[in-house]
Design a protein around this motif. Structure first.
Motif, mmCIF file in Angstrom:
data_model
loop_
_atom_site.group_PDB
_atom_site.id
_atom_site.type_symbol
_atom_site.label_atom_id
_atom_site.label_comp_id
_atom_site.label_asym_id
_atom_site.label_seq_id
_atom_site.Cartn_x
_atom_site.Cartn_y
_atom_site.Cartn_z
ATOM 1 N N GLN A 99 32.612 52.941 -17.966
ATOM 2 C CA GLN A 99 31.649 52.748 -16.529
ATOM 3 C C GLN A 99 31.061 54.300 -15.409
ATOM 4 O O GLN A 99 30.442 53.800 -15.179
ATOM 5 C CB GLN A 99 32.865 51.855 -15.345
ATOM 6 C CG GLN A 99 31.883 50.221 -15.892
ATOM 7 C CD GLN A 99 33.596 49.423 -14.881
ATOM 8 O OE1 GLN A 99 33.435 49.863 -13.956
ATOM 9 N NE2 GLN A 99 33.231 48.228 -15.233
ATOM 10 N N SER A 100 31.464 54.894 -15.608
ATOM 11 C CA SER A 100 31.464 56.027 -15.298
ATOM 12 C C SER A 100 30.105 56.796 -15.980
ATOM 13 O O SER A 100 29.698 57.641 -14.740
ATOM 14 C CB SER A 100 32.469 57.333 -15.565
ATOM 15 O OG SER A 100 32.773 58.060 -16.133
ATOM 16 N N GLY A 101 29.790 56.437 -16.472
ATOM 17 C CA GLY A 101 28.357 56.927 -17.514
ATOM 18 C C GLY A 101 28.588 58.605 -18.505
ATOM 19 O O GLY A 101 28.181 59.042 -18.996
ATOM 20 N N ILE A 135 34.697 64.281 -19.178
ATOM 21 C CA ILE A 135 35.917 64.625 -18.134
ATOM 22 C C ILE A 135 37.028 65.358 -18.419
ATOM 23 O O ILE A 135 38.140 66.002 -17.689
ATOM 24 C CB ILE A 135 36.731 62.742 -18.592
ATOM 25 C CG1 ILE A 135 35.171 61.738 -17.823
ATOM 26 C CG2 ILE A 135 37.583 62.578 -17.937
ATOM 27 C CD1 ILE A 135 35.379 60.664 -18.313
ATOM 28 N N ALA A 136 36.984 65.325 -20.004
ATOM 29 C CA ALA A 136 38.689 66.016 -20.690
ATOM 30 C C ALA A 136 38.032 67.407 -19.453
ATOM 31 O O ALA A 136 38.928 68.075 -19.203
ATOM 32 C CB ALA A 136 38.188 65.879 -22.104
ATOM 33 N N ALA A 148 40.341 61.542 -9.075
ATOM 34 C CA ALA A 148 39.219 61.863 -8.271
ATOM 35 C C ALA A 148 38.511 61.929 -9.197
ATOM 36 O O ALA A 148 36.346 61.455 -7.899
ATOM 37 C CB ALA A 148 40.116 64.207 -8.063
ATOM 38 N N VAL A 149 38.209 62.524 -10.202
ATOM 39 C CA VAL A 149 37.021 62.671 -11.201
ATOM 40 C C VAL A 149 36.302 61.087 -11.002
ATOM 41 O O VAL A 149 34.841 60.950 -11.196
ATOM 42 C CB VAL A 149 37.301 62.828 -12.636
ATOM 43 C CG1 VAL A 149 35.770 63.229 -13.487
ATOM 44 C CG2 VAL A 149 37.580 64.857 -12.989
ATOM 45 N N LEU A 150 36.682 60.322 -11.818
ATOM 46 C CA LEU A 150 36.547 59.278 -11.663
ATOM 47 C C LEU A 150 36.157 57.510 -10.414
ATOM 48 O O LEU A 150 35.311 56.868 -10.505
ATOM 49 C CB LEU A 150 36.963 57.755 -12.699
ATOM 50 C CG LEU A 150 37.396 58.716 -13.999
ATOM 51 C CD1 LEU A 150 38.559 57.823 -14.775
ATOM 52 C CD2 LEU A 150 35.853 58.752 -14.568
ATOM 53 N N ASP A 151 36.873 58.593 -9.021
ATOM 54 C CA ASP A 151 36.007 57.704 -7.815
ATOM 55 C C ASP A 151 37.986 56.344 -8.117
ATOM 56 O O ASP A 151 37.320 55.826 -7.869
ATOM 57 C CB ASP A 151 35.210 57.529 -8.032
ATOM 58 C CG ASP A 151 34.728 57.483 -6.018
ATOM 59 O OD1 ASP A 151 36.163 57.918 -5.561
ATOM 60 O OD2 ASP A 151 33.511 57.092 -5.618
ATOM 61 N N LEU A 152 38.340 57.066 -8.383
ATOM 62 C CA LEU A 152 39.644 56.036 -8.419
ATOM 63 C C LEU A 152 40.839 55.579 -7.896
ATOM 64 O O LEU A 152 40.719 57.243 -7.611
ATOM 65 C CB LEU A 152 39.987 55.676 -9.946
ATOM 66 C CG LEU A 152 39.457 55.504 -11.199
ATOM 67 C CD1 LEU A 152 39.961 55.232 -12.168
ATOM 68 C CD2 LEU A 152 38.402 53.863 -11.101
ATOM 69 N N ASP A 153 40.629 54.646 -7.980
ATOM 70 C CA ASP A 153 42.114 54.407 -6.335
ATOM 71 C C ASP A 153 43.585 53.927 -6.678
ATOM 72 O O ASP A 153 43.170 53.863 -8.122
ATOM 73 C CB ASP A 153 42.033 53.096 -5.821
ATOM 74 C CG ASP A 153 43.406 52.615 -4.238
ATOM 75 O OD1 ASP A 153 44.158 53.075 -5.177
ATOM 76 O OD2 ASP A 153 43.241 52.845 -3.451
ATOM 77 N N ALA A 154 44.553 55.019 -7.387
ATOM 78 C CA ALA A 154 45.317 55.263 -7.816
ATOM 79 C C ALA A 154 45.977 54.408 -7.901
ATOM 80 O O ALA A 154 46.501 53.890 -8.575
ATOM 81 C CB ALA A 154 47.099 56.550 -7.257
#
Length: 75
Positions: free
Chosen positions: A17-19, A25-26, A56-62
């Motif tokens: 979904q991040s595109g 990402i790597a 952080a990179v994917l703007d996710l809540d851990a």
């Protein structure tokens, strides 16, 4: 119980979904693209530091990624 399969599925979906490409990402988290592929395919769980970077990179809540709410619902 927090299950690896649930975490892998959420991580894989977030990456898609991040595109962003797995290579991008790597590069952003400082690993080889094969490493990100292993996370997506469920062959390996990210180390804690890489998991934090992915969030952080994917703007996710851990907590969401780690299915913490599911754990508390079960207990």
């Amino acid at each position: 119980m927090i299950k690896f399969e649930k975490i892998q599925k959420k991580l894989s979906e977030a990456i898609k979904q991040s595109g962003k490409s797995q290579s991008e990402i790597a590069r952003q988290i400082g690993v080889k693209p094969q490493q990100v592929s292993a996370y997506v395919l469920g062959k390996q769980m990210p180390a804690v530091d890489n998991l934090a970077k992915l969030c952080a990179v994917l703007d996710l809540d851990a907590n969401d990624l780690l299915c913490v709410e599911d754990y508390y619902k079960e207990n």
